[in-house]
Scaffold this motif. Structure first.
Motif, mmCIF file in Angstrom:
data_model
loop_
_atom_site.group_PDB
_atom_site.id
_atom_site.type_symbol
_atom_site.label_atom_id
_atom_site.label_comp_id
_atom_site.label_asym_id
_atom_site.label_seq_id
_atom_site.Cartn_x
_atom_site.Cartn_y
_atom_site.Cartn_z
ATOM 1 N N LYS A 208 -0.794 12.750 -0.114
ATOM 2 C CA LYS A 208 -0.044 11.859 0.768
ATOM 3 C C LYS A 208 -0.128 10.403 0.269
ATOM 4 C CE LYS A 208 0.811 15.197 3.736
ATOM 5 N NZ LYS A 208 0.181 16.333 3.008
ATOM 6 N N PRO A 209 0.866 9.584 0.594
ATOM 7 C CA PRO A 209 0.799 8.161 0.222
ATOM 8 C C PRO A 209 -0.222 7.409 1.074
ATOM 9 C CG PRO A 209 2.816 8.618 1.438
ATOM 10 C CD PRO A 209 2.149 9.938 1.227
ATOM 11 N N ILE A 210 -1.222 6.852 0.417
ATOM 12 C CA ILE A 210 -2.332 6.169 1.084
ATOM 13 C C ILE A 210 -2.481 4.783 0.459
ATOM 14 C CG2 ILE A 210 -4.809 6.255 1.598
ATOM 15 C CD1 ILE A 210 -4.665 9.297 1.061
ATOM 16 N N PHE A 211 -2.841 3.817 1.252
ATOM 17 C CA PHE A 211 -3.020 2.452 0.761
ATOM 18 C C PHE A 211 -4.191 2.352 -0.212
ATOM 19 C CE2 PHE A 211 -0.017 1.253 3.838
ATOM 20 C CZ PHE A 211 0.296 -0.083 3.692
ATOM 21 N N GLU A 212 -4.047 1.431 -1.166
ATOM 22 C CA GLU A 212 -5.146 1.018 -2.031
ATOM 23 C C GLU A 212 -5.674 -0.314 -1.502
ATOM 24 O OE1 GLU A 212 -7.752 1.602 -5.246
ATOM 25 O OE2 GLU A 212 -6.109 2.933 -4.668
ATOM 26 N N TRP A 213 -7.002 -0.421 -1.374
ATOM 27 C CA TRP A 213 -7.627 -1.621 -0.828
ATOM 28 C C TRP A 213 -8.171 -2.485 -1.967
ATOM 29 C CZ3 TRP A 213 -9.449 -2.227 4.637
ATOM 30 C CH2 TRP A 213 -8.818 -1.336 5.509
ATOM 31 N N PHE A 214 -7.968 -3.804 -1.840
ATOM 32 C CA PHE A 214 -8.371 -4.740 -2.884
ATOM 33 C C PHE A 214 -9.249 -5.846 -2.289
ATOM 34 C CE2 PHE A 214 -4.564 -2.682 -4.313
ATOM 35 C CZ PHE A 214 -4.796 -2.453 -5.660
ATOM 36 N N GLY A 215 -10.384 -6.078 -2.969
ATOM 37 C CA GLY A 215 -11.308 -7.123 -2.549
ATOM 38 C C GLY A 215 -12.123 -7.586 -3.728
ATOM 39 N N GLY A 216 -13.240 -8.203 -3.452
ATOM 40 C CA GLY A 216 -14.063 -8.780 -4.498
ATOM 41 C C GLY A 216 -14.781 -7.776 -5.367
ATOM 42 N N TRP A 217 -14.677 -6.478 -5.070
ATOM 43 C CA TRP A 217 -15.363 -5.468 -5.883
ATOM 44 C C TRP A 217 -14.684 -5.257 -7.237
ATOM 45 C CZ3 TRP A 217 -13.655 -4.734 -0.871
ATOM 46 C CH2 TRP A 217 -12.377 -4.163 -0.719
ATOM 47 N N PHE A 218 -13.480 -5.793 -7.442
ATOM 48 C CA PHE A 218 -12.822 -5.699 -8.743
ATOM 49 C C PHE A 218 -13.180 -6.913 -9.588
ATOM 50 C CE2 PHE A 218 -9.787 -2.997 -6.330
ATOM 51 C CZ PHE A 218 -9.899 -1.848 -7.105
ATOM 52 N N SER A 219 -13.794 -6.683 -10.740
ATOM 53 C CA SER A 219 -14.140 -7.804 -11.620
ATOM 54 C C SER A 219 -12.904 -8.414 -12.269
ATOM 55 C CB SER A 219 -15.131 -7.352 -12.699
ATOM 56 O OG SER A 219 -14.570 -6.307 -13.485
ATOM 57 N N ASP A 220 -11.847 -7.622 -12.456
ATOM 58 C CA ASP A 220 -10.575 -8.121 -12.979
ATOM 59 C C ASP A 220 -9.499 -7.726 -11.977
ATOM 60 O OD1 ASP A 220 -8.219 -8.732 -14.324
ATOM 61 O OD2 ASP A 220 -8.971 -8.095 -16.279
ATOM 62 N N LEU A 221 -9.243 -8.621 -11.025
ATOM 63 C CA LEU A 221 -8.301 -8.320 -9.946
ATOM 64 C C LEU A 221 -6.892 -8.104 -10.488
ATOM 65 C CD1 LEU A 221 -7.766 -8.098 -6.876
ATOM 66 C CD2 LEU A 221 -7.397 -10.588 -6.878
ATOM 67 N N THR A 222 -6.481 -8.915 -11.456
ATOM 68 C CA THR A 222 -5.144 -8.749 -12.024
ATOM 69 C C THR A 222 -4.985 -7.376 -12.642
ATOM 70 O OG1 THR A 222 -4.888 -11.127 -12.421
ATOM 71 C CG2 THR A 222 -3.503 -9.654 -13.719
ATOM 72 N N LEU A 223 -6.003 -6.908 -13.359
ATOM 73 C CA LEU A 223 -5.965 -5.567 -13.936
ATOM 74 C C LEU A 223 -5.773 -4.519 -12.848
ATOM 75 C CD1 LEU A 223 -6.400 -3.498 -16.245
ATOM 76 C CD2 LEU A 223 -8.853 -3.674 -15.778
ATOM 77 N N ALA A 224 -6.550 -4.607 -11.788
ATOM 78 C CA ALA A 224 -6.494 -3.601 -10.728
ATOM 79 C C ALA A 224 -5.142 -3.604 -10.029
ATOM 80 C CB ALA A 224 -7.619 -3.850 -9.721
ATOM 81 N N VAL A 225 -4.672 -4.778 -9.619
ATOM 82 C CA VAL A 225 -3.409 -4.861 -8.882
ATOM 83 C C VAL A 225 -2.230 -4.521 -9.787
ATOM 84 C CG1 VAL A 225 -1.847 -6.403 -7.631
ATOM 85 C CG2 VAL A 225 -4.320 -6.527 -7.227
ATOM 86 N N ASP A 226 -2.191 -5.136 -10.969
ATOM 87 C CA ASP A 226 -1.064 -4.933 -11.870
ATOM 88 C C ASP A 226 -0.938 -3.477 -12.291
ATOM 89 O OD1 ASP A 226 1.033 -5.916 -13.843
ATOM 90 O OD2 ASP A 226 -0.445 -5.031 -15.204
ATOM 91 N N THR A 227 -2.062 -2.828 -12.568
ATOM 92 C CA THR A 227 -2.015 -1.433 -13.000
ATOM 93 C C THR A 227 -1.532 -0.527 -11.882
ATOM 94 O OG1 THR A 227 -3.821 -1.870 -14.536
ATOM 95 C CG2 THR A 227 -3.334 0.423 -14.046
#
Length: 470
Positions: A208-227
């Protein structure tokens, strides 16, 4: 609410690197316009120009600058796009890069007939000795000949750096907003079910389509969001993101505490988050509980008005930097804050710059009760900001709220809850029913997940939601 492990960025990156690079279909689709952006065993079609040599090295492009040169373009690499650009349309160029020495390089997307005089993109990029993701939106310039190329210009550093590139991607933003929601193979339940061969969890939750959560746990936020956004775009689906990093996060409950250190840090973070989405289509739920829980910051000597100002700034940043993202500012749940008071807080928190608001995130109230509350909030907003839409989190509300003698903790992994209506867009009432909270992720070490930290996926919690017990 929801916390993550710090290992997600590398896993997310696998989605795009595994995408087949092919000659694109018509430009209205989300086509990959770079061939061999992952440099799998070859440098083709990338060409060394001027004082450079290139080689494929561990599925990266290694570029040696062989002479000290003054101009950026005197040492460069270039690759043609697999289709012509469409003047006036929006694109995103993304890539990973690092260098043996830090310096400012330049990247361009330019028409091959007029490479220096008519560039759609010409951006300075500060390379460092650690790999970083770069994501740059641009609009294709007008031209009569629109065959194009991507270049990385590496001269002018004062030295002879060695630069490595990987995961180069160029895609046009879809002309028409995708109607289907993105199903990520890397959501917690999908990945666990795939790794463990569990068809029940995959069928009922992971597919099912589920949200991805973003916070300070990503050391490279641009990498996580952009990918993540790029993977959804490549599938012509709509990505769904939660921005969850406000200072004093989860101020009332504390299980998912943390967030940016201060307002300046949060502005920097939300700006990077928004820029990584860029001009691509998306749904964003902004800071679950951020408005409703603002009053709890007084317990640590903070001012709720500062919280509203940070949310206002975040809404304005998202509107400016991610103009095709539909942003829903979180409005708590049906019984937390009275509708009129919530409307007043939403106005202070930037609802005028958002598409609408979300309700019931990570909670259990029925869709009917959530609709009633949302309509009351919407009506209270009408006079000050006009018509606003709303979305409802139905991920765990199939049996409604849990009721016992200790109501203060009935939100935290309560027993006998059940999955709610599957995510979908609607033509009346809530604009979307969504699974914002990830089913199976713990609310914290409480309830039937007494030993499970917040944000950690538990197959037992997932099965309890599928079966409606214990």
């Amino acid at each position: 609410m929801r916390l993550f492990s710090t290992a997600r960025a590398a896993a997310l990156a696998a989605v795009l690197t595994a995408t087949t690079l092919a000659v694109p279909p018509p430009a209205s689709a989300a086509a990959q316009l770079i061939a061999n952006g992952t440099f799998t065993g070859s440098t083709s079609p990338w060409a060394a120009i001027g004082q450079t040599t290139v080689a494929a090295e561990s599925n990266r492009l290694r570029i040696n600058v062989t002479q000290v040169v003054a101009n950026p373009w005197d040492a460069m690499v270039a690759a043609p796009t697999t289709a012509a650009l469409n003047p006036g349309k929006s694109y995103t160029l993304s890539f990973d890069a690092y260098s043996t020495v830090a310096f400012t390089a330049r990247t361009t997307v330019q028409y091959t007939a007029t490479p220096s005089s008519n560039q759609s993109l010409a951006a300075d990029v500060r390379l460092t000795t650690g790999s970083k993701r770069y994501s740059i939106p641009f609009t294709a310039a007008s031209a009569s000949a629109t065959a194009a190329e991507v270049t990385f210009q590496l001269g002018g550093s004062g030295g002879k750096p060695v630069v490595r590139l990987d995961n180069v991607s160029l895609m046009e933003t879809q002309t028409t907003r995708p109607t289907s929601l993105y199903v990520s193979p890397l959501s917690h339940p999908a990945k666990w079910a795939a790794d463990n061969g569990n068809t029940t969890i995959m069928t009922n939750i992971g597919s099912k389509p589920i949200f991805e959560w973003f916070g300070g746990w990503f050391s490279d936020l641009t990498l996580a969001v952009d990918t993540y956004v790029g993977a959804a775009q490549a599938a012509d689906r709509l990505p769904m993101l939660v921005a969850y990093n406000i200072p004093n996060r989860d101020a009332c409950a504390g299980h998912s505490g943390g967030g940016a250190g201060d307002a300046a840090g949060y502005h920097t973070w939300i700006t990077e988050f928004a820029k990584a989405i860029g001009t691509r289509h998306a749904i964003v739920v902004l800071e679950p509980d951020g408005v409703a829980a603002a009053g709890c910051v007084t317990q640590i000597g903070k001012d709720p008005e500062d919280q509203y100002r940070m949310l206002l700034d975040a809404a304005q940043v998202l509107r400016a930097q991610a103009p095709n993202a539909w942003v829903y500012l979180d409005a708590g749940n049906a019984t937390w804050i009275p509708a009129a008071e919530m409307a007043s807080r939403l106005v202070k928190s930037g609802i005028a710059d958002s598409r609408g608001f979300s309700v019931n995130v990570s909670n259990y109230f029925t869709t009917a009760d959530s609709e009633t509350y949302a309509v009351a909030v919407k009506n209270a907003l009408q006079a000050s900001v006009g018509a606003k839409t709303y979305v409802i989190d139905t991920s765990r509300n199939g049996n409604g709220p849990y009721v016992d003698g200790t109501p203060d903790d009935n939100w935290c992994n309560p027993p006998q809850r059940k999955l709610g209506a599957t995510p979908r867009q609607q033509t009346s009432g809530a604009e979307y029913l969504l699974w914002v909270k990830v089913p199976g992720d713990s609310d914290g070490p409480c309830g039937i997940g007494a030993t499970i930290p917040a944000g950690t996926f538990s197959p037992d919690l997932a099965m309890a939601l599928i079966n409606g017990n214990p």
